[in-house]
Design a protein around this motif. Structure first.
Motif, PDB file in Angstrom:
ATOM      1  N   PRO A  72     -72.619  74.258  -9.034  1.00 21.84           N
ATOM      2  CA  PRO A  72     -72.090  75.824  -8.666  1.00 21.84           C
ATOM      3  C   PRO A  72     -71.744  76.688  -9.654  1.00 21.84           C
ATOM      4  O   PRO A  72     -71.918  77.852 -10.075  1.00 21.84           O
ATOM      5  N   VAL A  73     -70.712  75.711 -10.070  1.00 23.71           N
ATOM      6  CA  VAL A  73     -69.635  76.941 -11.249  1.00 23.71           C
ATOM      7  C   VAL A  73     -70.561  76.934 -12.689  1.00 23.71           C
ATOM      8  O   VAL A  73     -70.698  78.225 -12.775  1.00 23.71           O
ATOM      9  N   ILE A  74     -71.324  75.869 -13.259  1.00 26.57           N
ATOM     10  CA  ILE A  74     -71.993  75.902 -14.144  1.00 26.57           C
ATOM     11  C   ILE A  74     -73.249  77.071 -13.596  1.00 26.57           C
ATOM     12  O   ILE A  74     -73.751  77.888 -14.361  1.00 26.57           O
ATOM     13  N   SER A  75     -73.232  76.919 -12.574  1.00 30.14           N
ATOM     14  CA  SER A  75     -74.651  78.237 -12.122  1.00 30.14           C
ATOM     15  C   SER A  75     -74.282  79.597 -12.285  1.00 30.14           C
ATOM     16  O   SER A  75     -75.199  80.283 -12.417  1.00 30.14           O
ATOM     17  N   GLN A  76     -72.862  79.596 -11.731  1.00 27.21           N
ATOM     18  CA  GLN A  76     -72.875  81.481 -11.932  1.00 27.21           C
ATOM     19  C   GLN A  76     -72.732  81.575 -12.796  1.00 27.21           C
ATOM     20  O   GLN A  76     -72.230  82.296 -13.450  1.00 27.21           O
ATOM     21  N   LEU A  77     -71.225  80.598 -14.129  1.00 27.53           N
ATOM     22  CA  LEU A  77     -71.352  80.629 -15.526  1.00 27.53           C
ATOM     23  C   LEU A  77     -72.726  81.003 -16.129  1.00 27.53           C
ATOM     24  O   LEU A  77     -72.742  82.156 -16.929  1.00 27.53           O
ATOM     25  N   TYR A  78     -73.932  80.610 -15.491  1.00 26.09           N
ATOM     26  CA  TYR A  78     -74.757  80.721 -16.699  1.00 26.09           C
ATOM     27  C   TYR A  78     -75.374  82.218 -16.200  1.00 26.09           C
ATOM     28  O   TYR A  78     -76.162  82.850 -17.247  1.00 26.09           O
ATOM     29  N   ASP A  79     -75.274  82.237 -14.801  1.00 19.06           N
ATOM     30  CA  ASP A  79     -76.126  83.325 -14.210  1.00 19.06           C
ATOM     31  C   ASP A  79     -75.057  84.244 -14.445  1.00 19.06           C
ATOM     32  O   ASP A  79     -76.004  85.722 -15.148  1.00 19.06           O
ATOM     33  N   ASP A  80     -73.809  84.687 -15.006  1.00 15.14           N
ATOM     34  CA  ASP A  80     -73.639  85.695 -15.395  1.00 15.14           C
ATOM     35  C   ASP A  80     -73.512  85.443 -17.168  1.00 15.14           C
ATOM     36  O   ASP A  80     -72.627  86.677 -17.588  1.00 15.14           O
TER      37      ASP A  80
END
Lengths: 454, 454
Positions: free
Chosen positions: A348-356
């Motif tokens: 989830p952390v990587i996913s959010q950073l990627y989405d941002d």
């Protein structure tokens, strides 16, 4: 040649004494875990039957940027850390690139990878809570080996559910775990309700990570004094893995180098998250800028071709739901996929950073990955894990671009581990029998259609 | 806990720039190689058809105490050296011993052992002589892997004759060598006259080191631009391996520690000779005193039960004769022997030092060795090679003696490598199916009776 040595070692006193929690600096926090029954965010206490309490607190902690590493864990880290930051002089020379390539090498320990950084932390908190043992799943076996080592050190029981195909194809990995006293069970097994159900529904199945997770969780919750631990994906794991990035940054600072580009392989995100955390922290605080690239297999492309939705973490659907870039919890890479990084979703952390858009992602085919692995082995003298070789592939590609443009970029990549237990895959590559597979859009859409609706 | 860190690393600038040649300080020089046809000492030029010229000069050099390490070799050393000197705090604690235990760990490179130190040197001199390639034999595969790596780095062809039983039982070792571009042939093969003759005489034979040496020598001398190289026994190999001892001594000096006891495993003597050289040099010059113990398998006890005579180095009897502690060139350890160190003879340098009582020797049974290996793996976090575990066994025994006497001895041992490719042997130990074998006096006498008479 510059004054920078081949290997930049920190002193023992420079090993981090605190983990860095990148969530504290994220404006958009990773989405919370959700109770699949109620659709509501999980409460801290709801996780206690499955996970160790202190680890649950770390999982929920989006506020504290630094968390003290207990002395006992620091002492264990001293057995194999600091890991070297290597200047890849030989690779640069072989490529004829003006780029300066650095890699943080996490393979100099018997688990053969970075996984030990979180294994010792999770085993420590289990021990501190007075537990008898822990259960977990393992695919290729790096995580299971790391956890076995940590448990042997602390005198904890360790029960590993190993994906059946790996159990059979990698007897030596299994044997290393046994040498460290772990009980290793091929999954799906007949020892759990979920295992029996899956065996009945899919006779002859060779298993998957998602299925092994379900079995390990059931085993933890049905035995007195046991909890479940996980080697990737979770926030707590990325927290522990931040030692990779903290050491890498300290070593670069020591020789006065600022990375322009940071490259890491990404399966569940444990290595990538750990490597980039302190650098992303600088970006989030507006102190520096980096180009960050997550590299994933073309046959399991969660970031580049998945959807950012809530999904099951396991096949048995016994775990909380996580919002992540996912291919759907039923997604299993094609049988010809040899190169690790098989999990259907992304941290989830990587996913959010990627989405941002703080990080980008790239997918690579496995024959290209092994081509890079073999070149790297020959010129740098380290036989890399297939997982790590995804990062090598893109580091080489980027260094060759610099050759065209003449740019002297500083490229940092994570060399997560060694490939000594992956020689079947290397043999396929050496024999010319390795092939590539890229899933069709229809396959991915069908798998994603099974995600829960929120 | 003392101020000494877990790992004492030298800086890159402290890697030795010269090898130390202990023969220069030996009053009784090791006996010269002898021509089996004439019974006369070999002349330098007589070796040129088989070995690289510069290596022949090093083989004969009993005078120069220090020999410069060429810059190219120094550069290669920087990829994996300096190796750590580790203070075994965790092992000391587990044993409850007042002894201070240190080990020099040579396993942090893809060959998995110290063999790379000499492989790069021998490959370098072959390249410098303008050769196309080199041939060699390998048993367990550590030497073959190391030579493959060195040749890949320098762009030399590498042909490895691998003892057939290892070739079949260790396909992954073979595959690592292939990944480094080497040609690996099971020995005895049908590619050489000697191989064909041995196959005819002993149908179904699984080979031996002595036989593979004969094949490799024949292959070298029958191809234009090739020479034969060897990973142990020879004076030149011990010279190159002196980097182990030089670094260990420098690291101990750095933290102000003087070893009381130095322990190394001994097959052909390459690691032991390298580790102890600078310390023995001090003894020979009257500067210091150490208790030095060579540890060998009870199933291949050349020092403890062999004779100090001239013997053949290989089964095919194509090599010069060497005076060494030997069990006879026809001696092959019992089939249940899993733990390496199988060569029938011992390096002439080690043999002479042993005969002069500068070092002592001890033999240990393999189940005791694996017991020590497993304990070490669990508390120190490194899965040791079976070979290295012979030294661990005696280090533990000596530390336990200190526990009884209360002595705070400083014990240094050589941890030559890792056991990742030896999991079949570990599995035998874990399954309880490993057994011990100690040859009878009659067996050894019968084998020794075949030695040439001088």
């Amino acid at each position: 040649m510059s004054d920078i040595p081949y290997k930049v070692y920190l002193s023992e006193k420079e090993i981090p004494t605190q983990w860095y929690n990148v969530r504290a600096d994220m404006k958009n926090k990773p989405a919370p875990l959700v109770n699949p029954g109620t659709g509501e965010p999980m409460k801290l206490e709801e996780l206690f039957p499955v996970f160790c309490e202190e680890l649950c607190r770390q999982e929920f902690d989006n506020e504290n940027p630094y968390i003290d590493i207990p002395q006992e864990i620091q002492d264990f880290y001293k057995m194999y850390r600091p890991s070297p930051l290597v200047r890849a002089y030989c690779l640069e020379k072989a490529l004829g690139t003006p780029a300066h390539i650095y890699y943080k090498f996490e393979g100099n320990n018997t688990s053969g990878s970075h996984k030990l950084n979180s294994a010792i932390a999770q085993a420590y908190y289990a021990k501190k809570q007075g537990l008898k043992g822990v259960t977990t799943e393992t695919g290729a076996g790096q995580w299971g080996t790391a956890l076995s080592m940590a448990c042997a050190y602390l005198g904890l029981d360790c029960q590993v559910y190993m994906v059946k195909v790996s159990y059979e194809q990698k007897p030596f990995r299994r044997e290393v775990m046994r040498t460290y006293g772990a009980k290793v069970t091929p999954s799906p097994s007949m020892e759990t309700n979920i295992g029996r159900a899956i065996n009945e529904q899919y006779p002859g199945t060779t298993g998957s990570l998602g299925c092994a997770i379900s079995e390990a969780v059931e085993a933890a919750t049905s035995q007195e004094g046991y909890r479940y631990v996980l080697g990737s994906v979770l926030n707590q794991v990325l927290l522990h893995q931040s030692v990779i990035g903290l050491e890498a940054k300290a070593a670069l600072d020591k020789v006065g180098v600022k990375a322009d580009m940071i490259i890491g392989c990404a399966g569940g995100g444990s290595n990538l998250g750990g490597l980039i955390s302190p650098f992303v922290g600088q970006m989030l605080r507006g102190e520096a800028d980096y180009e960050i690239i997550a590299v994933e297999p073309a046959s399991c492309p969660s970031l580049t071709r998945g959807s950012y939705v809530y999904d099951f973490c396991d096949t048995g659907k016994v775990c909380p739901l996580a919002k992540m870039y996912t291919l759907g919890s039923g997604y299993i890479p094609a049988p010809n996929h040899a190169g690790g990084l098989r999990y259907h979703g992304m941290s989830p952390v990587i996913s959010q950073l990627y989405d941002d858009k703080l990080i980008s992602a790239r997918s690579v085919k496995q024959t290209e990955v092994f081509e890079a692995a073999e070149m790297f082995a020959r010129v740098e003298g380290i036989l890399p894990a297939p997982e790590s070789s995804h990062a090598i592939r893109v580091a080489i590609d980027e260094a060759l671009k610099c050759k065209e443009t003449g740019e002297e970029k500083n490229i940092l990549f994570g060399l997560t581990g060694t490939g000594y237990f992956d020689m079947v895959a290397y043999q396929q590559y050496n024999d010319g029998t390795m092939s590539d597979y890229v899933p069709t859009d229809e396959e991915i859409a069908a798998s994603l259609a099974q995600c829960p609706k929120f």
